[in-house]
Design a protein around this motif. Sequence first.
Motif, mmCIF file in Angstrom:
data_model
loop_
_atom_site.group_PDB
_atom_site.id
_atom_site.type_symbol
_atom_site.label_atom_id
_atom_site.label_comp_id
_atom_site.label_asym_id
_atom_site.label_seq_id
_atom_site.Cartn_x
_atom_site.Cartn_y
_atom_site.Cartn_z
ATOM 1 N N LEU A 1 38.480 29.518 40.766
ATOM 2 C CA LEU A 1 38.032 30.820 40.289
ATOM 3 C C LEU A 1 39.214 31.768 40.306
ATOM 4 O O LEU A 1 39.832 31.975 41.354
ATOM 5 N N SER A 2 39.552 32.320 39.171
ATOM 6 C CA SER A 2 40.664 33.265 39.064
ATOM 7 C C SER A 2 40.132 34.634 38.664
ATOM 8 O O SER A 2 39.464 34.762 37.632
ATOM 9 N N LEU A 3 40.390 35.643 39.502
ATOM 10 C CA LEU A 3 39.956 37.012 39.227
ATOM 11 C C LEU A 3 41.099 37.771 38.580
ATOM 12 O O LEU A 3 42.205 37.827 39.120
ATOM 13 N N TRP A 4 40.831 38.356 37.411
ATOM 14 C CA TRP A 4 41.858 39.044 36.634
ATOM 15 C C TRP A 4 41.481 40.499 36.412
ATOM 16 O O TRP A 4 40.300 40.841 36.296
ATOM 17 N N ASP A 5 42.516 41.332 36.336
ATOM 18 C CA ASP A 5 42.368 42.712 35.879
ATOM 19 C C ASP A 5 42.695 42.708 34.390
ATOM 20 O O ASP A 5 43.831 42.455 33.999
ATOM 21 N N ALA A 6 41.685 42.976 33.569
ATOM 22 C CA ALA A 6 41.873 42.877 32.123
ATOM 23 C C ALA A 6 42.772 43.970 31.559
ATOM 24 O O ALA A 6 43.348 43.811 30.478
ATOM 25 N N LEU A 7 42.917 45.088 32.259
ATOM 26 C CA LEU A 7 43.763 46.169 31.761
ATOM 27 C C LEU A 7 45.240 45.910 32.038
ATOM 28 O O LEU A 7 46.090 46.111 31.170
ATOM 29 N N SER A 8 45.541 45.451 33.252
ATOM 30 C CA SER A 8 46.939 45.182 33.598
ATOM 31 C C SER A 8 47.351 43.765 33.230
ATOM 32 O O SER A 8 48.533 43.430 33.290
ATOM 33 N N HIS A 9 46.367 42.925 32.862
ATOM 34 C CA HIS A 9 46.610 41.525 32.524
ATOM 35 C C HIS A 9 47.260 40.769 33.689
ATOM 36 O O HIS A 9 48.120 39.920 33.481
ATOM 37 N N GLN A 10 46.821 41.099 34.893
ATOM 38 C CA GLN A 10 47.370 40.466 36.088
ATOM 39 C C GLN A 10 46.266 39.731 36.845
ATOM 40 O O GLN A 10 45.135 40.211 36.949
ATOM 41 N N GLU A 11 46.626 38.567 37.395
ATOM 42 C CA GLU A 11 45.695 37.853 38.248
ATOM 43 C C GLU A 11 45.667 38.536 39.615
ATOM 44 O O GLU A 11 46.707 38.759 40.228
ATOM 45 N N ILE A 12 44.466 38.870 40.087
ATOM 46 C CA ILE A 12 44.312 39.543 41.373
ATOM 47 C C ILE A 12 44.243 38.535 42.505
ATOM 48 O O ILE A 12 44.895 38.687 43.543
ATOM 49 N N SER A 13 43.468 37.491 42.314
ATOM 50 C CA SER A 13 43.322 36.465 43.338
ATOM 51 C C SER A 13 42.755 35.204 42.711
ATOM 52 O O SER A 13 42.255 35.218 41.578
ATOM 53 N N SER A 14 42.828 34.099 43.441
ATOM 54 C CA SER A 14 42.228 32.850 42.984
ATOM 55 C C SER A 14 41.788 32.045 44.193
ATOM 56 O O SER A 14 42.314 32.210 45.296
ATOM 57 N N HIS A 15 40.820 31.181 43.969
ATOM 58 C CA HIS A 15 40.272 30.379 45.061
ATOM 59 C C HIS A 15 39.813 29.045 44.495
ATOM 60 O O HIS A 15 39.064 28.998 43.519
ATOM 61 N N THR A 16 40.257 27.958 45.100
ATOM 62 C CA THR A 16 39.869 26.616 44.670
ATOM 63 C C THR A 16 38.883 26.028 45.673
ATOM 64 O O THR A 16 39.117 26.069 46.877
ATOM 65 N N ILE A 17 37.783 25.511 45.175
ATOM 66 C CA ILE A 17 36.756 24.935 46.038
ATOM 67 C C ILE A 17 36.315 23.581 45.497
ATOM 68 O O ILE A 17 36.415 23.302 44.300
ATOM 69 N N LYS A 18 35.826 22.732 46.399
ATOM 70 C CA LYS A 18 35.237 21.459 46.001
ATOM 71 C C LYS A 18 33.817 21.741 45.520
ATOM 72 O O LYS A 18 33.071 22.482 46.142
#
Length: 205
Positions: free
Chosen positions: A168-185
Amino acid sequence: DTLLGHNDEVWSVAFSSDGKRLISSGKDGYLRVWPASGKRQDRESLILPSGIQSPDVSPDGKSVVGISDEGTVRLLAVAGLREKSVPRELGSNNVAAFWVSPEEILVGSQRPLQLKTWNLSHNAITLYPLNTAARDEAPRRFYPFNYLPDSHLLVATTVNPAAGNLTLSLWDALSHQEISSHTIKEPLETLRDGALSKDGAWFAS
């Protein structure tokens, strides 16, 4: 009220930002615009070479963007349901499109996994490869995006079938930057869809 008009399955519906229109698309290849009053006789229709999935209405209510069966971006004017030209640079491997502002559309694609911004004022395309694509060489594929227009937050869900996990990748659509990500099984056969909470703090699947 029941609005009758599609001749096959209805795939998606969306309200215009002013709440006065309802846009629906279906397997019959039609995109239909209905008045929110529910008066069937006032509907407008446009038949398309292919259906549009998950149409999104622009903040000013004047345009609709969506993805065709072939993965191409389709842009239409609500008034008269006229198709507008789309840059060929957007390609044909797209899975979702959202309005960030009346002048900018955010598009998600696979093969390669990336986000694209289309600035309509300058007709400019900018590419933003997803970091998940660089973390391993295994094939990945997108699940539907979730976008919150009020906070301009977007969750891109990618799946690695070989490893049996999703990111799961959380993005800020205005700055076009990834805020955080998390990988899960996650047992892939159980994942159907997901939803992002209004404050962007929770994602449920």
